[in-house]
Every structure is written in structure tokens, then in C-alpha cells.
Enzyme design. Structure first.
Site, PDB file in Angstrom:
ATOM      1  N   SER A 212      51.553  15.032  52.740  1.00 16.24           N
ATOM      2  CA  SER A 212      50.801  14.785  53.963  1.00 16.24           C
ATOM      3  C   SER A 212      51.274  15.768  55.024  1.00 16.24           C
ATOM      4  O   SER A 212      52.390  16.296  54.937  1.00 16.24           O
ATOM      5  CB  SER A 212      51.057  13.350  54.439  1.00 16.24           C
ATOM      6  OG  SER A 212      50.543  13.134  55.735  1.00 16.24           O
TER       7      SER A 212
ATOM      8  N   TYR B   8      55.595   5.631  57.010  1.00 11.95           N
ATOM      9  CA  TYR B   8      54.851   6.524  56.116  1.00 11.95           C
ATOM     10  C   TYR B   8      55.424   7.940  56.169  1.00 11.95           C
ATOM     11  O   TYR B   8      55.639   8.584  55.130  1.00 11.95           O
ATOM     12  CB  TYR B   8      53.377   6.531  56.508  1.00 11.95           C
ATOM     13  CG  TYR B   8      52.517   7.409  55.642  1.00 11.95           C
ATOM     14  CD1 TYR B   8      52.148   7.007  54.365  1.00 11.95           C
ATOM     15  CD2 TYR B   8      52.062   8.642  56.107  1.00 11.95           C
ATOM     16  CE1 TYR B   8      51.362   7.817  53.566  1.00 11.95           C
ATOM     17  CE2 TYR B   8      51.272   9.451  55.316  1.00 11.95           C
ATOM     18  CZ  TYR B   8      50.917   9.040  54.045  1.00 11.95           C
ATOM     19  OH  TYR B   8      50.142   9.859  53.260  1.00 11.95           O
TER      20      TYR B   8
END
Length: 275
Positions: free
Chosen positions: A133, A146
Site C-alpha cells: 500500500s 493498517y
């Protein structure tokens, strides 16, 4: 013979698009899902679909064994993809919630990858592609859990790439940024389970910023692309003779990477605090 790939998290979004896209290019795709009912749906579509839940070590072992039994013991590529988010302020994040997201987004990936490496070592070649990500190298409000899993994934993957140098196994990170999927919706149960936002010192910020965005998201984010944009980079990572260590996908990822190279941490904090 068709090249083979095991992809996790194929019930929807990035994983499903990748499975369909690679099958269309002649790959034999083993499209795994966490839930058996989703595997059954993919089998009806003609996929090999072993069940793999990163939080269930037995399913990792059995799912990979099923894949290798079907291929005669070989595997050309692994695309680690399945993950979830857990939004909330770091001070409101209970340890069991952090453990749970690391199990799904990091430890399970490591378990599967360690089982695949000996297979690829034996055949002298392979590709391990990790769906990371933009939050694997930058950070944002509410995304501490996250982002922590993705920063850990990036570090482990970088070291693994060095250690596998000369083995014929390439390790590649794909860093998407905002992609149109059900990712935000699927993260809601984890938020509701672990984050006691009503008791938080930041309750007013939850009410004005995070809660509306999570439950009433409106239109797509700026620079948001469809999952096919990730599939395009995955194809490059898998089919080029010499893959890059990293592939950015969206404009947001390119901007974050550029700012991280040219700005101080204080300047970056000033910009991110406004988002």
C-alpha cells in the site's frame, strides 16, 4: 504448459480482478478465498479455488497442499493480497485488535510465503508479489494499525529480496493507493468490534471526520482507480524478465513517494495533518 499462480483474497476487488485478468492471459490461476462459499462461487466460474484464511494456519497448509497437488508440486508465482483495515486512533487501539490485524495482514502472509519458498527454490525460479500500500511507506490519521502491518510487510519483503538474490526467486511489492473495492465496507466489523470511539478523548473528531467517511463515503476518492490498474502492474511484475522491486499504481502513490523523498518529516506532518 500454462504458468501457475496462487492468489489470495479473491472474493472481490483486487484479488478477483487479478484472477480473471491473469486467466485471460493464459495463466492457471488458483484463486483462494477466506470463506468456502466464495471459493464455491469461483469454482462455478471455472477457477481452481482452495480455501485459505490467513488467520487459520491449517487452511494455509491445506490450501497450498491442494494447489501443489494439482500442479504436480510446482508453482510459478504467489500473489499475497488478502487483508483488512482497522481504522481508529492509535490510543484507542486495543492490543488484541492490533494482534488480529497483524495475523490477517502480516503473519499469515509470512506463513504462506515460507511454505512457498522451498517449492520455488527446488525449481530454481519463482515470483513472490506482495500487495502492499502507499501506507507501507507513508502514514495518515486513523490508519495506524493498517499502516503498521504494511510497513512491516515492506521491511520483511525488502530483506527477503536481498536474501533470495541469486536463487531465481524475485520478490516484488505493489503499492496501489486508492482503489475502488469493498475494502472500506469490509473493515467496518473490525472497527465496531475493537474501537470504543464513544469513550475516546477524540470522540468529536470521530464524529466529524472518521465516522461520516466510513459510513457515508460518497463518491470515489481523488486519484482513485479501479482494481484493473493493480492487475496491469501485477502482469508487468510477473511477466517481465527482470521485475522492479516496487510498482506504484495510482497518482496518489506517486505523490506520496515524491513527497517522502523531498520533504522533511515535519513538513510531511504538516501536509498530512490537513487530510
Amino acid at each position: 504448459m500454462a504458468k501457475t499462480i496462487l492468489i489470495t483474497g479473491c472474493s472481490s476487488g483486487i484479488g478477483l480482478d487479478a484472477a480473471r485478468g491473469l486467466r485471460d492471459r493464459g495463466w492457471r490461476v488458483f484463486a483462494s478465498c477466506r470463506q468456502e462459499q466464495d471459493c464455491e462461487t469461483l469454482r462455478a466460474e471455472g477457477f481452481d479455488a482452495p480455501r485459505i484464511d490467513y488467520c487459520d494456519p491449517a487452511s494455509i497448509e491445506h490450501g497450498l497442499a491442494e494447489t501443489l497437488a494439482a500442479t504436480g508440486g510446482s508453482l510459478d508465482a504467489l500473489f499475497n493480497n488478502g487483508a483488512h483495515q482497522l481504522n481508529g486512533a492509535v490510543e484507542d487501539l486495543p492490543v488484541d485488535g492490533l494482534r488480529a490485524i497483524f495475523e490477517a495482514n502480516f503473519f499469515g502472509w509470512h506463513d504462506l510465503t515460507r511454505r512457498v519458498i522451498p517449492v520455488m527454490r527446488k525449481q530454481g525460479a519463482g515470483r513472490i508479489v506482495q500487495c502492499s500500500s502507499a501506507l507501507g511507506f507513508t502514514y495518515m490519521h486513523w490508519r495506524g494499525a493498517y499502516s503498521a502491518t504494511k510497513h512491516a510487510l515492506e521491511a520483511l519483503s525488502d530483506v527477503m529480496r536481498l536474501e533470495l538474490r541469486g536463487s531465481g526467486i524475485d520478490v516484488v511489492l505493489i503499492e496501489p493507493g486508492p482503489i475502488t473495492t469493498a475494502f472500506r465496507e469490509k473493515g467496518l466489523p473490525y472497527f465496531e468490534k475493537y474501537i470504543d470511539w464513544k469513550s475516546s478523548a477524540l470522540r468529536d473528531r470521530y464524529e466529524t471526520a472518521l465516522i461520516p467517511r466510513m459510513y457515508q463515503p460518497g463518491g470515489p476518492d481523488r486519484f482513485e482507480l479501479g482494481p484493473q490498474a493493480v492487475t496491469a502492474k501485477l502482469i508487468r511484475a510477473l511477466e517481465t524478465p527482470r521485475p522492479q522491486p516496487r510498482y506504484y499504481v495510482t497518482t496518489a502513490t506517486y505523490i506520496a513517494g515524491f513527497l517522502g523523498r523531498v520533504l522533511s518529516t515535519r513538513a510531511t506532518d504538516a501536509i498530512l495533518s490537513r487530510l
